[in-house]
Design an enzyme around this catalytic site. Structure first.
Site, PDB file in Angstrom:
ATOM      1  N   HIS A   1      -1.436   3.646  -5.964  1.00 37.27           N
ATOM      2  CA  HIS A   1      -2.111   2.414  -5.522  1.00 37.27           C
ATOM      3  C   HIS A   1      -2.186   1.399  -6.652  1.00 37.27           C
ATOM      4  CE1 HIS A   1      -5.101  -0.152  -3.545  1.00 37.27           C
ATOM      5  NE2 HIS A   1      -4.788   0.482  -2.439  1.00 37.27           N
TER       6      HIS A   1
ATOM      7  N   ARG B   1      -0.279  -2.162  -7.044  1.00 38.47           N
ATOM      8  CA  ARG B   1      -0.780  -3.408  -6.453  1.00 38.47           C
ATOM      9  C   ARG B   1      -1.592  -4.203  -7.488  1.00 38.47           C
ATOM     10  NH1 ARG B   1      -0.818  -3.806  -1.080  1.00 38.47           N
ATOM     11  NH2 ARG B   1      -2.981  -4.465  -0.753  1.00 38.47           N
TER      12      ARG B   1
ATOM     13  N   LYS C   1      -3.053  -1.635   7.541  1.00 38.65           N
ATOM     14  CA  LYS C   1      -4.460  -1.261   7.407  1.00 38.65           C
ATOM     15  C   LYS C   1      -5.295  -2.362   8.052  1.00 38.65           C
ATOM     16  CE  LYS C   1      -8.025  -0.062   4.035  1.00 38.65           C
ATOM     17  NZ  LYS C   1      -8.369   0.033   2.591  1.00 38.65           N
TER      18      LYS C   1
ATOM     19  N   HIS D   1      -3.989  -8.841   1.896  1.00 41.63           N
ATOM     20  CA  HIS D   1      -5.439  -8.915   1.797  1.00 41.63           C
ATOM     21  C   HIS D   1      -5.951 -10.019   2.716  1.00 41.63           C
ATOM     22  CE1 HIS D   1      -5.733  -7.013  -2.488  1.00 41.63           C
ATOM     23  NE2 HIS D   1      -5.621  -6.106  -1.528  1.00 41.63           N
TER      24      HIS D   1
ATOM     25  N   ARG E   1       0.843  -1.198   0.000  1.00 45.79           N
ATOM     26  CA  ARG E   1       0.000   0.000   0.000  1.00 45.79           C
ATOM     27  C   ARG E   1       0.882   1.254   0.000  1.00 45.79           C
ATOM     28  NH1 ARG E   1      -2.931  -3.606   3.332  1.00 45.79           N
ATOM     29  NH2 ARG E   1      -5.006  -4.040   2.466  1.00 45.79           N
TER      30      ARG E   1
ATOM     31  N   TYR F   1       0.025 -18.437   4.757  1.00 40.66           N
ATOM     32  CA  TYR F   1       1.053 -17.653   4.100  1.00 40.66           C
ATOM     33  C   TYR F   1       1.275 -16.313   4.772  1.00 40.66           C
ATOM     34  CZ  TYR F   1       1.714 -21.008   0.424  1.00 40.66           C
ATOM     35  OH  TYR F   1       2.044 -22.135  -0.263  1.00 40.66           O
TER      36      TYR F   1
END
Length: 413
Positions: free
Chosen positions: A340, A343, A270, A368, A243, A378
């Site tokens: 952004h 990503r 985030k 995410h 990010r 992971y």
């Protein structure tokens, strides 16, 4: 002798500490003190002498004070203590004041904001203060209807901000649900607005997604003539695809160049407040290309906290506008590429162009929410080899694109 309007207006305080009493008859009198003139009523109830406050002159006129006296006398005749009635009315008003939309909204905010980020909590309340409180804030929740809420929210929608209008509808619904839970009202009118607002048109962050164009973008970085740390931030944005806030706020203390690892603390991710407090750090393996860039700028900023410090003073990271401004300077409009967008660029090209890339591993590196059998696994340091291999292959692929190679080969099915 009854009082007159002229006398009341002209009467002055004599200086007596207890004030001066001027009777109007029937127990009603005007008390004049150094700070004002007050209406009082002396009465007896159940053999006890009591005094009832009837208001302040001139807000309460002589005629109004007499009507208040007569009302009190009527209650006494029915065996009702007017002082008790006044206390009940005062309590009812206090309860009513606690049941206004604004009062309940602020109470809900106080209850919830400890679990929200500071930024979100401020934004949540600011939206209601600006666009909802002025129209229904002082109204009792039980008196507010769906058309009233729609009228307030439509004003925001008419300003062209559909997303804010839907957010206000959602947040207002939270207030009504809390009011129901705490016994302030029995119905939430917000579901009645379903379909009444214009739909939100979701616009994805602009990103370069074609290999040929990505190669051009990477070569454009080399032509950047601004600050060298800004150029490095652009290059790392492509290599690390984190990010933008995590790129520009990156700290040297998070980086182990020998181990090739960037460790972003949970508090800087985030996440919700609870996740920030209890979550694991986010690990970003550094390919040799990323390590080389960091070693290049280390002499420039390595003695400071931030890898990309602000040019406007010590202790501040790079501005959130810097990377987008640099892209504009290179000729990329906001409809073509954003900070952004790196990503989306990485996720799209790795899935479509690089063989052996597992979507769950990519999502984990993007930080995410995870899904599927590999999901949360992971996000653990024990599985870093999969990420390290992926980040190295991605960096090598970007090098090939920059040189102009492998721009048409699709990932085999």
């Amino acid at each position: 002798m009854p009082l007159s309007d002229t006398f009341i207006k002209q009467a002055k305080h004599s200086g007596k500490p207890a004030g001066d009493k001027h009777s109007d008859g029937g127990g009603l009198y005007l008390l004049i003190t150094a700070v004002g003139k007050y209406w009082r009523l002396n009465y007896r109830f159940n053999t006890k002498q009591k005094t009832l406050a009837l208001g302040v002159y001139p807000a309460v006129t002589l005629a109004q004070a007499r009507r208040k006296r007569d009302d009190a006398k009527a209650r006494l005749a029915e065996g009702i203590d007017p002082g008790v009635v006044k206390q009940a009315e005062k309590a009812a008003k206090a309860v009513a004041g606690e049941n206004t939309f604004e009062a309940v909204a602020r109470e809900y905010h106080n209850v919830k904001n400890s679990g929200w980020s500071e930024k979100y909590a401020a934004k949540w309340l600011r939206g209601l203060e600006k666009d909802i409180f002025p129209y229904v804030g002082r109204m009792q929740l039980t008196d507010i209807t769906a058309p009233m809420m729609l009228n307030a929210i439509r004003k925001v929608e008419n300003r062209g901000n559909r997303d804010a209008a839907h957010t206000l509808s959602q947040n207002s619904g939270q207030v009504f649900r809390y009011a129901i839970q705490t016994g302030r009202c029995e119905r939430n009118p917000m579901p009645d607005l379903q379909g009444a607002l214009q739909p939100v048109v979701v616009k994805h962050m602009s990103a370069v997604l074609e290999p040929l164009k990505v190669g051009e973008l990477l070569r454009a970085f080399d032509t950047y003539t601004g600050q060298p740390i800004t150029k490095a931030a652009l290059q790392l944005s492509a290599l690390l695809f984190q990010r933008p806030a995590n790129i520009r706020k990156m700290e040297w203390g998070w980086i182990d160049l020998e181990a090739g690892m960037l460790t972003i603390p949970s508090a800087s991710m985030k996440r919700t407040v609870a996740q920030k407090l209890n979550g694991r750090p986010h690990f970003v393996p550094l390919a040799p290309q990323a390590v080389e860039i960091l070693r290049y700028i280390q002499p420039l900023t390595g003695y400071r906290t931030f890898v990309f410090p602000s040019t406007r003073g010590e202790g501040r990271p790079m501005s959130d506008m810097t990377l987008n401004a640099a892209l504009r300077r290179l000729g990329y409009s906001g409809d073509e590429m954003t900070a952004h967008g790196f990503r989306a660029m990485a996720r799209t090209l790795m899935i479509e162009r690089l063989p052996g890339m597992h979507a769950d591993v990519i999502e984990a590196q993007l930080a995410h929410g995870k899904s599927g059998p590999l999901g949360s696994a992971y996000d653990r340091a024990d599985f870093m080899e999969q990420r390290r291999k992926m980040m190295g292959e991605w960096a090598d692929y970007l090098d090939r694109l920059k040189r102009g190679g492998e721009v048409v080969q699709l990932k085999s099915a």
